[in-house]
Structure formats: structure tokens, C-alpha cells
Scaffold this active site. Sequence first.
Site, PDB file in Angstrom:
ATOM      1  N   GLY A 583       0.822  -1.198   0.000  1.00  0.00           N
ATOM      2  CA  GLY A 583       0.000   0.000   0.000  1.00  0.00           C
ATOM      3  C   GLY A 583       0.858   1.250   0.000  1.00  0.00           C
ATOM      4  O   GLY A 583       2.056   1.214   0.313  1.00  0.00           O
ATOM      5  N   LYS A 584       0.230   2.360  -0.385  1.00  0.00           N
ATOM      6  CA  LYS A 584       0.928   3.650  -0.386  1.00  0.00           C
ATOM      7  C   LYS A 584       0.004   4.687   0.188  1.00  0.00           C
ATOM      8  O   LYS A 584      -1.199   4.638  -0.053  1.00  0.00           O
ATOM      9  CB  LYS A 584       1.274   4.043  -1.823  1.00  0.00           C
ATOM     10  CG  LYS A 584       2.553   3.456  -2.330  1.00  0.00           C
ATOM     11  CD  LYS A 584       2.979   4.133  -3.626  1.00  0.00           C
ATOM     12  CE  LYS A 584       4.259   3.507  -4.118  1.00  0.00           C
ATOM     13  NZ  LYS A 584       4.139   2.773  -5.354  1.00  0.00           N
ATOM     14  N   GLY A 585       0.553   5.595   0.950  1.00  0.00           N
ATOM     15  CA  GLY A 585      -0.302   6.635   1.501  1.00  0.00           C
ATOM     16  C   GLY A 585       0.460   7.928   1.627  1.00  0.00           C
ATOM     17  O   GLY A 585       1.644   8.003   1.278  1.00  0.00           O
ATOM     18  N   GLY A 586      -0.230   8.953   2.118  1.00  0.00           N
ATOM     19  CA  GLY A 586       0.367  10.273   2.239  1.00  0.00           C
ATOM     20  C   GLY A 586       1.621  10.259   3.099  1.00  0.00           C
ATOM     21  O   GLY A 586       2.519  11.071   2.920  1.00  0.00           O
ATOM     22  N   PHE A 587       1.684   9.328   4.008  1.00  0.00           N
ATOM     23  CA  PHE A 587       2.824   9.351   4.916  1.00  0.00           C
ATOM     24  C   PHE A 587       3.885   8.317   4.615  1.00  0.00           C
ATOM     25  O   PHE A 587       4.861   8.206   5.329  1.00  0.00           O
ATOM     26  CB  PHE A 587       2.354   9.179   6.344  1.00  0.00           C
ATOM     27  CG  PHE A 587       1.870  10.458   6.915  1.00  0.00           C
ATOM     28  CD1 PHE A 587       2.717  11.557   6.930  1.00  0.00           C
ATOM     29  CD2 PHE A 587       0.600  10.599   7.405  1.00  0.00           C
ATOM     30  CE1 PHE A 587       2.285  12.759   7.438  1.00  0.00           C
ATOM     31  CE2 PHE A 587       0.165  11.786   7.918  1.00  0.00           C
ATOM     32  CZ  PHE A 587       0.991  12.886   7.926  1.00  0.00           C
ATOM     33  N   VAL A 590       3.590   1.121   2.628  1.00  0.00           N
ATOM     34  CA  VAL A 590       3.347  -0.010   3.530  1.00  0.00           C
ATOM     35  C   VAL A 590       3.873  -1.293   2.883  1.00  0.00           C
ATOM     36  O   VAL A 590       3.552  -1.581   1.724  1.00  0.00           O
ATOM     37  CB  VAL A 590       1.844  -0.157   3.853  1.00  0.00           C
ATOM     38  CG1 VAL A 590       1.633  -1.271   4.863  1.00  0.00           C
ATOM     39  CG2 VAL A 590       1.281   1.152   4.373  1.00  0.00           C
ATOM     40  N   LYS A 604       4.646   0.005   8.026  1.00  0.00           N
ATOM     41  CA  LYS A 604       4.452   1.334   7.427  1.00  0.00           C
ATOM     42  C   LYS A 604       5.699   2.178   7.681  1.00  0.00           C
ATOM     43  O   LYS A 604       6.062   2.440   8.826  1.00  0.00           O
ATOM     44  CB  LYS A 604       3.220   1.995   8.042  1.00  0.00           C
ATOM     45  CG  LYS A 604       2.946   3.388   7.523  1.00  0.00           C
ATOM     46  CD  LYS A 604       1.545   3.857   7.894  1.00  0.00           C
ATOM     47  CE  LYS A 604       1.516   4.585   9.213  1.00  0.00           C
ATOM     48  NZ  LYS A 604       0.173   5.090   9.539  1.00  0.00           N
ATOM     49  N   ASP A 701     -10.481  10.341  11.731  1.00  0.00           N
ATOM     50  CA  ASP A 701     -10.283  10.005  10.323  1.00  0.00           C
ATOM     51  C   ASP A 701     -11.006   8.710   9.956  1.00  0.00           C
ATOM     52  O   ASP A 701     -10.431   7.804   9.356  1.00  0.00           O
ATOM     53  CB  ASP A 701      -8.781   9.908  10.010  1.00  0.00           C
ATOM     54  CG  ASP A 701      -8.507  10.177   8.529  1.00  0.00           C
ATOM     55  OD1 ASP A 701      -9.428  10.659   7.819  1.00  0.00           O
ATOM     56  OD2 ASP A 701      -7.378   9.887   8.076  1.00  0.00           O
TER      57      ASP A 701
END
Length: 883
Positions: A583-587, A590, A604, A701
Amino acid sequence: MERHCVFIATAVMMIYLVQAQDTTGFINVDCGLPPYESPYNTTTTGLAYTSDTDFVNSGKTGRIAKEFEPDYDEPILTLRYFPEGIRNCYHLNVTRDINYMIKATFVYGNYDNANDDPSFDLYFGPIFWVTVSSNNTREEIIHVTKSNSLQVCLVRTGATVPFINVLELRPLPKTDYVTPRGGSLNLIFRVYLSNSGFGIRYPEDIYDRTWNSYFDKELWAEVTTNLTVNVDKSNELPHGVMATGATPLNEKDALNMTWDVEPPTAKSYIYMYFAELKTLRANDTREFNMTLNGKYLSGPYSPIPLEAQTITAEEQQCDEGACLLQLVKTLNSSLPPLLNAMEIFTVIDFPQMETNDDDVAGIKSIQDTYGLSRISWQGDPCVPEKFLWDGLNCDNSKNSSPPIITSLDLSSSNLTGNITQAIENLSHLQKLNLSNNNLTGEIPEFLAYIKSLLVIDLTGNNFTGSVPPSLLQKKGMELNVDNNPHLLCAADSCVNKEENGHTKKSIVVPVVASISSLAVLVVAIFIFLVLKKKKAAKVEGRRPSYMNASHSGSSQPEIMMKNRRFTYSEVMSMTNNFQRVIGKGGFGIVYHGFVNGTEQVAVKILSHSSSQGYKQFKAEVELLLRVHHKNLVSLVGYCDEGENLTLIYEYMANGDLKEHMSGTRNRFILNWGTRLKIVIEAAHGLEYLHNGCRPPMVHRDVKTTNILLNEHFEAKLADFGLSRSFPTEGETHVSTVVAGTPGYLDPEYYRTNWLTEKSDVYSFGIVLLEIITNRPVMDQSREKPHIAEWVGLMLTEGDITSIMDPSLNGLYDSGSVWKALELAMSCVNPSSTRRPTMSEVIIGLNECLANENSRGGAGRDMDSKSSIEVSLILGSEVSPTAR
Ligand SMILES: *[C@@H]1O[C@H](CO)[C@@H](O)[C@H](O)[C@H]1NC(C)=O
Ligand SMILES: *[C@@H]1O[C@H](CO)[C@@H](O)[C@H](O)[C@H]1NC(C)=O
Ligand SMILES: *[C@@H]1O[C@H](CO)[C@@H](O)[C@H](O)[C@H]1NC(C)=O
Ligand SMILES: *[C@@H]1O[C@H](CO)[C@@H](O)[C@H](O)[C@H]1NC(C)=O
Ligand SMILES: *[C@@H]1O[C@H](CO)[C@@H](O)[C@H](O)[C@H]1NC(C)=O
Ligand SMILES: *[C@@H]1O[C@H](CO)[C@@H](O)[C@H](O)[C@H]1NC(C)=O
Ligand SMILES: *[C@@H]1O[C@H](CO)[C@@H](O)[C@H](O)[C@H]1NC(C)=O
Ligand SMILES: *[C@@H]1O[C@H](CO)[C@@H](O)[C@H](O)[C@H]1NC(C)=O
Ligand SMILES: *[C@@H]1O[C@H](CO)[C@@H](O)[C@H](O)[C@H]1NC(C)=O
Ligand SMILES: *[C@@H]1O[C@H](CO)[C@@H](O)[C@H](O)[C@H]1NC(C)=O
């Protein structure tokens, strides 16, 4: 077949010479004896009996009616009865690991002038012993003590009041009366075959077994001797017992003994005692076989002249609980069979262990210190479960043997004085509630040293001083000290009190809006992760060592459990050099990884560029260390090494709810019942943050990408990077940004900067609208871009089919959907006060699910895991309409 009633309970008319003898270890309790008459020596045995006042703290005393007195020994004359409570117990100090014979005597004797025969149950420790249902009986058990205390409990089962006259304990040698698996022996009867009519006990029997004389004049002939029978090798039998016996009058007959056992499956232990008492002529033989209900047991056997011998038959079962023992003359024998004495026991195995010794000692001491006279506080605190002490919770499960006390609730119990040190004995305590008492003094530091203790409620007392720092710093601790007017304020535990003592449940965090940073704050991380069931246990198991580290005086509250801290190189190896991105996120990104070789985790890595990163990293780690709930993703560990900030979560194999809604993860779509089940679980996680945590938490959130699914499709809430509880010290009015994800963000919070749990309720409402409509939260091409407004508009047209996800093909209970829609719309009410609480949301959703489940067809049995999987597979393979 004639069944001989083999029972005589009392030592009626026993006449003995009183002999002083070493009686070390005997415990003789005359129940109901006034203390001023205690102790006294009985005339029959010479043994000294004491009053029971030191062994019991309930009940009333009585005395059998005058007319019965001549029939009984002194200890029987007085009794104690228990008109109050269900279970009342005697507590005796004993020596651990001793084989005790425990005798309890019950002679009703119309003590209450009610002429009502008794019926009640008897327990030893937590174990059911026997039902007392005769007005004149003695019960006996042989039991190896498992601790230094022994309880004999009388349990009321009906209208009659339990009572007891005498309680006696006799230590036995370790080698006698032992069972292979350590069960206890409950005496059915003990007789010697004689016409004498006299009982034999101490001092003739050095163990004080009571031998009743038993004889059937119509069928038997008595055999006696004036010579000495050698009893040395056999159980220290009294000579008087062995110097007499019986043979059938009719020489061809068998010698029969019968008894019944209850329950019928109970196993009998048979001890038979033989000695040849006749002087045999040269051509005489006495030989016989022993059978039980016709089945061969032992033999051929010939008693030895003037020499006692024991034949034991263990673990014998009789059809329907009716046992017939026969001594059958063999063909070679010139003389009929002979039996001198016998004992029959049934085995009581141990389904139930006694509560941990230290816990018992601790709770008793607490009881004494505060003079607690709760009716249920009798006998073993935890077991049997139906007699669990009021205010306690215990872990009686297999993984905790012996049972342990896990929570203690003494709220509103009129406690005064200091918090007693005895609480420290309850070393497995997880929750302690002493609220609403009149406790004084300082809050003791030792509470921090009970490793498992993480929830303490001390509200509404009179404590002074300040809260020990070690308690405040203990990770995961939920401490409530509200309403202690003289307690000095200490750190964040008191913020609650000062800031909003009147509105306890709502957290008010003033924040300054800064929309520009919104985007930055969107922590979109896709953690897909999981962990096999054993993981939870493992994490749990690590907790203690962390606790040790934390209360050692370290003044670094934000730094966490050493054992869960990983080095960067460990992170590299667990992810196999960051091989598999999940996974990929703003922070950050993963990765998939393994801990301990086999447990899957999601790792993460926070990106270096993120300015908010460290703070949120800390926030998340601290929160996850504090809260544990099955619907919250748990933290396996973290890495905090310079620039490298890493969070390691349980692996959630089935990704997030959003993927499943959009169908990007699998080809199939989730049916309505499954969608409801998932949001109900997520709602539980959220409800826990709001109501189960002290202080409460706001997630900030909530959205479909933060609801993750494990291998069993169980939903867990993830991503706590934005979560807030209370501002920490020195940060009370710090400007912080409005955070959250556009579309999910509570407009009231956005407008006023006042953050409450109701903001999460709003976001949750949006999630509900998503699972109902399966449409984007924001869609500029719609007449109304925001989902809540769009649904509101469509509702004015009154048609749910245009709102409902078309891919469900109408396969849902429309009542269920209407209810869910109503609930969702109330959650997104612009005014936070009109929104329901999460507890109310859960109730509403459960009703939706119940409606859906009661619909026939595809949506049924949604709460069974396997059927969820099946229905998912069906959904993927078969068009639902085809069914
Ligand atoms: C009771 O018996 C004990 C010995 O068992 C003896 O030492 C004691 O003096 C006796 N007491 C009375 C009151 O007779
Ligand atoms: C049992 O033992 C405890 C602790 O050893 C002691 O405090 C108590 O007084 C004893 N009780 C009796 C009746 O001897
Ligand atoms: C027990 O009950 C029987 C029958 O009701 C009665 O005759 C006898 O006196 C009672 N004995 C005692 C000790 O209560
Ligand atoms: C035992 O002795 C008594 C009296 O001394 C006598 O009456 C009896 O018959 C004797 N019994 C046997 C079995 O020898
Ligand atoms: C012993 O029991 C058997 C079987 O029930 C019976 O036939 C026999 O008569 C009994 N013998 C005596 C002496 O009671
Ligand atoms: C045994 O011997 C005695 C004489 O010593 C005799 O009277 C008797 O009949 C014999 N009994 C048997 C069964 O043989
Ligand atoms: C006694 O037991 C033996 C050994 O099992 C057997 O051979 C014999 O037939 C039995 N006798 C009787 C009378 O039951
Ligand atoms: C506490 O004391 C009050 C007044 O004495 C009494 O009414 C109440 O029942 C007591 N509560 C408990 C739990 O003992
Ligand atoms: C609590 O105890 C204090 C002194 O010990 C006493 O003055 C006060 O009245 C008590 N309060 C209550 C509510 O019992
Ligand atoms: C109660 O605790 C205070 C200090 O917190 C101490 O001074 C006092 O001696 C304690 N009293 C008792 C009865 O233990």
C-alpha cells in the site's frame, strides 16, 4: 433381591475409655458451640472440641431438641444454621498436600421446631461433594489439600435452611486411600460385620475412622475370636474391627453386600478386609471368589488365619448405579465365605481448581480490612462460577489454572481508611473500581506495580496528596480520579477535572483551522495486514516486561515498550529489504513482512519528507499502546531510529472496505448483510474509543479506507495518526489544525473548531452512506457533489432503489435499508447534538442486520463466518438473480 440399607450415621452409644493420646493434626469443630464453653473434651473420645466462631463468619446457632439429646454425643448437640445467603462456608487452616479425612455431621433433631427434613448441598472448596437430604447423617471425604486453606461450604438449594453440627479433619498417611488420578474419595459406608451394635472410632482407630457395626441376622452367622488378630500390615485397622466377621448361614449361599451410587456412573472404590478367625482343621478350606454384579472381581482367595489383609477394587462401575458384591464359595472350599469389614467410596474427580492462593489471601485480607460483609463473599472467590463473589471477575478458563481474580469492583461500598496494601496480592488484577467510597490518604504507588492493572477508577473519594507519577506514566493506564476534592492536580489526569468536569464525556479540543494543511494531513495508508490468532497472545505476553521498564522511574512518558521496539535493520530483514509493497499513503509506503519468521505484519515506513510525521507517529504509537480492542488494528511494534520511523501492524489480509465496495480487490461485491456486519464491527471499535477509553478518544479520520478486513473478514478500524484524546500537558490551548479527510469531515467541527466524538459519528454516517449507495463521497459531476446532500435530495423523491447500490440487484430487505438510511442521515445531521452516539448507532445497525437476516435467501446467517465466505464466493461466481 434384598438390598441392605447400609447406613448408620452417628456414633450412637459409643462407650470408650478416655485415653490421652497424641492427636496432632486433628481439627475438631463443634458448630454452634458458644465460645465460652470452648474448648472441652468429649467423654467418648477424649478429644478436645472447639467452637466454630473462628472458622465461619455467618449463620446462627441452635441446638437439637431435648428429646434427641440422649442419643447423641456432645459435639452433635449444638449446630449452626444459615438462614441467609446461598453459600456459606467454613474456612479451615490446613497444611498443603496432606491427605485429610474430612467429616461433617448433620443431625437435624428438630432444632427449629419446624419438623422439616433438610435438603441442601455440600461443597469442599469449589467442588460439589454431596447433597445432604437425611435428618441424621455424617458425610466423609478423603481429600489431598491443594493449598493451606480448606473450605467446607453449605449451599442452599431449596426452601430448607442448611445447618451443620460437627466438622472434623483427620490427617491420613499419604499412602492410604489414594486414587491414581488424585480424585477424592467420598465415603458411601464403612462397616465391620458384627452383631455388637457398637460403633468403633478413635482412639481404637487411630485415624478416627468411624466403623459402624452391620449385621444381617437372618442370613448371616457371626464369627469372632478371642485371639489376637495381627493388623499391622493393613491400614492400621482397629483390632475390634478385624476380630469379628460374618459368613452365610446357608453354606452354599454367597455373602452379599449391596449399595447404590449417585450419579449412577460414579466409580466405586471397594476396600475389603479379611482375616481367618476360625481355627481350621487339616481337611478344612475356606476359598471364595469376589464378583461385582456377577462379574469376576478377584479370587480364588483364602483369608489368612489371624492376619488382616486388604483386597481393593478400584474404579468399579455398576449398572444403573446399583452394586451387588458377592463372595462366592469355590467348589474346593469346605467353608462358606467370610468377610470382616469393608469400606465403599466413590471417586470425585476434579473438574474445578481452586482460585490462586495469593488471590484468595489478598481478597480475604481486603474483606477483613474493610469489614466487608457481602453475603456472597463466602467460599472460593472464583469457582464454581455460579458462586462467583459479587464484585469480582475471574479468569477461570483453561489457560488460567488455577483461576485468578481479574477485576475488583468495590464501588459504593462504604469503604473508609486508606487503600489497603492487600490489593497488591491480587497480582492478576486488570480492573479496579473503588469509586464512590470514603477512602482517604494518598493514592499508593504500588498500584502501578500490579503489572496487568490498567483500569483504575477512584472517583468520588477523599484522597489527598497527588497521583504517583509512576501511575500516570504507566502505559495503557486508564485512571479516573474525578471528584476527589482534596487531591492535588497532577499532569494530564486532572485536565479532565479542570477543563470539563461538568461534561465528562465530551472532549473539547479547541483547534485553529488551517485548511491548507488539510491535504498534508490525510493519512491514507493502506495497511493490509494480519496476524494469526496467536499474535494477540504474543503481544499480550510481552506487556509485562514493558511495564517493568516503564515504572522504573523513567520520566519519558512517550517512550514505549522496549520489547516492541525494533531496530531499523530488523525492519529491513522483516520486510526482506522492502520487497513487497502492499500500500501507499500520504505518509509513506506499507510493506509486507514477517515477525518471528511466520507472523505476517504490515510495515508502514513514514516518509522523511513529512513534517507532521513524527508527531503523528508518536500519537499513533501511544494510542495503540493504550487501547486494545478486537475491532481496532493492533500495533505489533515500531521503529524509532533517527530518521527512520516505522509502524508495524497486524496484517489485515483482506484489505480495506473501500476496495471491496469498488470491486477493485476481488471480482465480487459484498452483499448487504456482510456490509452491515462490517460496519457494525467498525462501529464497535469506534464506540470503544469514545466510551471505553479514559480519557475518551476521537479518531478524526473514520472512512472506508480505514476500515480493514482480516482473513476472516472481521473489520478493524485503523490509522490513529490523527486521533486525539486530551491535549497533553502544556498543550492545552495549542493551535492545532482541523484534520480529517475531505468529504468525511464534520462541517460543524470545521466551522467551530470544537472537536467532539460526534465528529466521528458524522464521518461514520458518510461511511454508512457509502455502503448503502456505493457512490463516491465527492462527485463534482452530480447535481449535489457531496454524498450526504445527494442522498438528502434523492430521499425527497422517496425512492430507495435510486439511492441503493444497483449492483446488489435488489437483494436486500428494504426495511433494513430504510433503517440504515435513516441512521446514516441522522449521523450526518449538521448539528452535532442531534447526531446519535456510537452506542445508539450500534443498536440501530444491529436492528438493520436482524431485519436483513430475517429475510429469506442470500442474506441469511450473515453472522456466521463461513457463510459469509460462501456468500462472497457465490456472489462472485453466480449471478445472484440466478438463485
Ligand atoms: C482435654 O484433653 C487433653 C488431652 O487430649 C488434656 O491435655 C486436657 O487437659 C483435657 N482438658 C480437660 C478440660 O479435661
Ligand atoms: C489461619 O491462618 C491465618 C494466616 O496464617 C491466620 O491469620 C488465622 O488467624 C488462622 N485462622 C485460624 C482460625 O487459625
Ligand atoms: C428424622 O426423621 C424421622 C422421620 O421423620 C424422625 O422419626 C426422626 O426422629 C428424625 N430424627 C432426627 C434426628 O431428626
Ligand atoms: C471368648 O471368651 C469369652 C469369655 O472369656 C467366651 O465366653 C467366648 O466363648 C470366647 N469366644 C471364643 C470364640 O472363643
Ligand atoms: C445374594 O444375591 C443373589 C443374587 O441377587 C441371590 O440369588 C442370593 O439369594 C443372595 N444371597 C443371600 C444370602 O442373600
Ligand atoms: C474333616 O476331618 C474331620 C476329622 O478330623 C471329620 O470329622 C470331618 O468329617 C472331615 N470333613 C470333611 C469335609 O472331610
Ligand atoms: C473363581 O475364579 C476362578 C478364576 O477366575 C474360576 O476359575 C472359578 O471358576 C471361579 N469359581 C467360582 C465358583 O466362580
Ligand atoms: C452504606 O452505608 C449506608 C448508611 O449507613 C447504608 O444505607 C448502605 O446500605 C451501606 N451500603 C453498603 C454497600 O454497605
Ligand atoms: C468520610 O469520612 C470522614 C472522616 O473519616 C467523615 O468526616 C465524613 O463524614 C465521611 N463522609 C461520608 C460521606 O461518609
Ligand atoms: C494512611 O496513609 C497515610 C499516608 O497516605 C499514612 O500516613 C497513614 O498512616 C495511613 N494510615 C493507615 C491506617 O494505614
